[in-house]
Design a protein around this motif. Structure first.
Motif, PDB file in Angstrom:
ATOM      1  N   ALA A 177      33.980 154.415 -16.422  1.00  0.00           N
ATOM      2  CA  ALA A 177      34.811 153.378 -17.036  1.00  0.00           C
ATOM      3  C   ALA A 177      35.695 153.972 -18.119  1.00  0.00           C
ATOM      4  N   ALA A 206      38.900 154.563  -6.953  1.00  0.00           N
ATOM      5  CA  ALA A 206      39.291 153.581  -7.973  1.00  0.00           C
ATOM      6  C   ALA A 206      39.259 152.154  -7.446  1.00  0.00           C
ATOM      7  N   GLY A 264      38.383 151.476 -17.477  1.00  0.00           N
ATOM      8  CA  GLY A 264      37.754 150.305 -16.888  1.00  0.00           C
ATOM      9  C   GLY A 264      36.774 149.615 -17.811  1.00  0.00           C
ATOM     10  N   THR A 285      38.570 155.862 -16.290  1.00  0.00           N
ATOM     11  CA  THR A 285      39.517 155.033 -15.536  1.00  0.00           C
ATOM     12  C   THR A 285      40.045 153.848 -16.334  1.00  0.00           C
TER      13      THR A 285
END
Length: 267
Positions: free
Chosen positions: A125, A89, A130, A128
């Motif tokens: 993404a 991460a 993101g 996470t």
């Protein structure tokens, strides 16, 4: 290795040039203050454009031999890569998403590596949380990593191949950090420092400030952590992963011609 036809190379080149333009346009067209205030809008426009580029690349790869088996393998490897990313991460620069991309690009070729780079980062993404204005830039940068891995010399094998892949993985870690800094540096580096982007200044002067900015803010920290992660992963498990991927490639017989047996005939 999947075949990449000349027409596909044209599409990959166009996609790469479009990506470079998204990173480096401030160096050539100095943004006005009001444009800089809306600089976050550009990435979201590219989020819309990137799936179109990806669809074109996939369509072109289909003429070079991609089939449902390849698409299934692409999905599996992208999912595996996405699942690996939360292990690091980005903590202290640790990134576990790139070594698999390098190995897959090596085995399956530049076209496969390009597409896997985009799909892996997009999927990771989502896992996470993101998703943000940086995502399309990460997707393009990762696509270039997979593309470059597929372009490495094919005749190198054994320990020399692992050394080559490890060296490329280290280089790509620093290159990824370098180019990713460009997506925000012209807008956030400040206006009164020696490392700031100066609209309208000569390109080489702005690039000089950008290189110093990158070296002092990321190269000796985050990028080094990413490089070490790639290096250790490829040295430790690279040979085993390459063997598994190549076995999967042989069993899938990507390049085997499709033949049809007429109805009513027997072996």
């Amino acid at each position: 290795m999947l075949r990449v036809l000349p027409r596909t190379w044209v599409i990959l080149t166009i996609a790469s040039v479009a990506g470079l333009a998204m990173f480096f346009w401030p160096l050539f067209a100095a943004p006005e203050p009001e444009a800089m205030a809306h600089s976050a809008d550009a990435p979201f426009i590219f989020i819309i454009a990137m799936p179109v580029i990806l669809a074109i690349v996939l369509a072109e790869l289909s003429s070079g031999g991609i089939d449902p088996k390849v698409l299934a393998l692409l999905g599996v490897l992208s999912a595996v890569n996405a699942a690996l990313r939360p292990l690091g991460a980005g903590t202290a620069g640790i990134e576990t998403v790139f070594f698999m991309l390098v190995l897959a690009g090596r085995v399956f070729g530049p076209g496969f590596g390009f597409v896997m780079g985009t799909t892996s980062l997009f999927a990771s993404a989502l896992l996470t949380a993101g998703v943000g204005p940086w995502l399309p830039f990460q997707m393009v940068s990762s696509a270039w990593i997979g593309l470059g891995a597929g372009l490495l010399p094919r005749r190198v094998n054994g320990k020399a191949e692992i050394a080559m892949l490890a060296g490329y993985a280290v280089f790509s870690a620093y290159a990824f950090g370098f180019i990713m800094n460009m997506w925000f540096w012209p807008f956030t580096a400040g206006i009164d420092t020696q490392l700031s982007f100066v609209p309208g200044d000569p390109i080489l002067e702005n690039l000089h400030r950008f290189v110093i900015f990158t070296l002092t803010t990321s190269s000796f920290g985050w990028d080094t952590g990413r490089a070490l992660t790639n290096l250790i992963a490829i040295l430790l498990i690279g040979p085993a992963v390459l063997a598994v991927l190549r076995r999967a490639s042989r069993r899938a017989a990507f390049d085997a011609p499709i033949t049809f047996t007429p109805v009513g005939t027997r072996d």
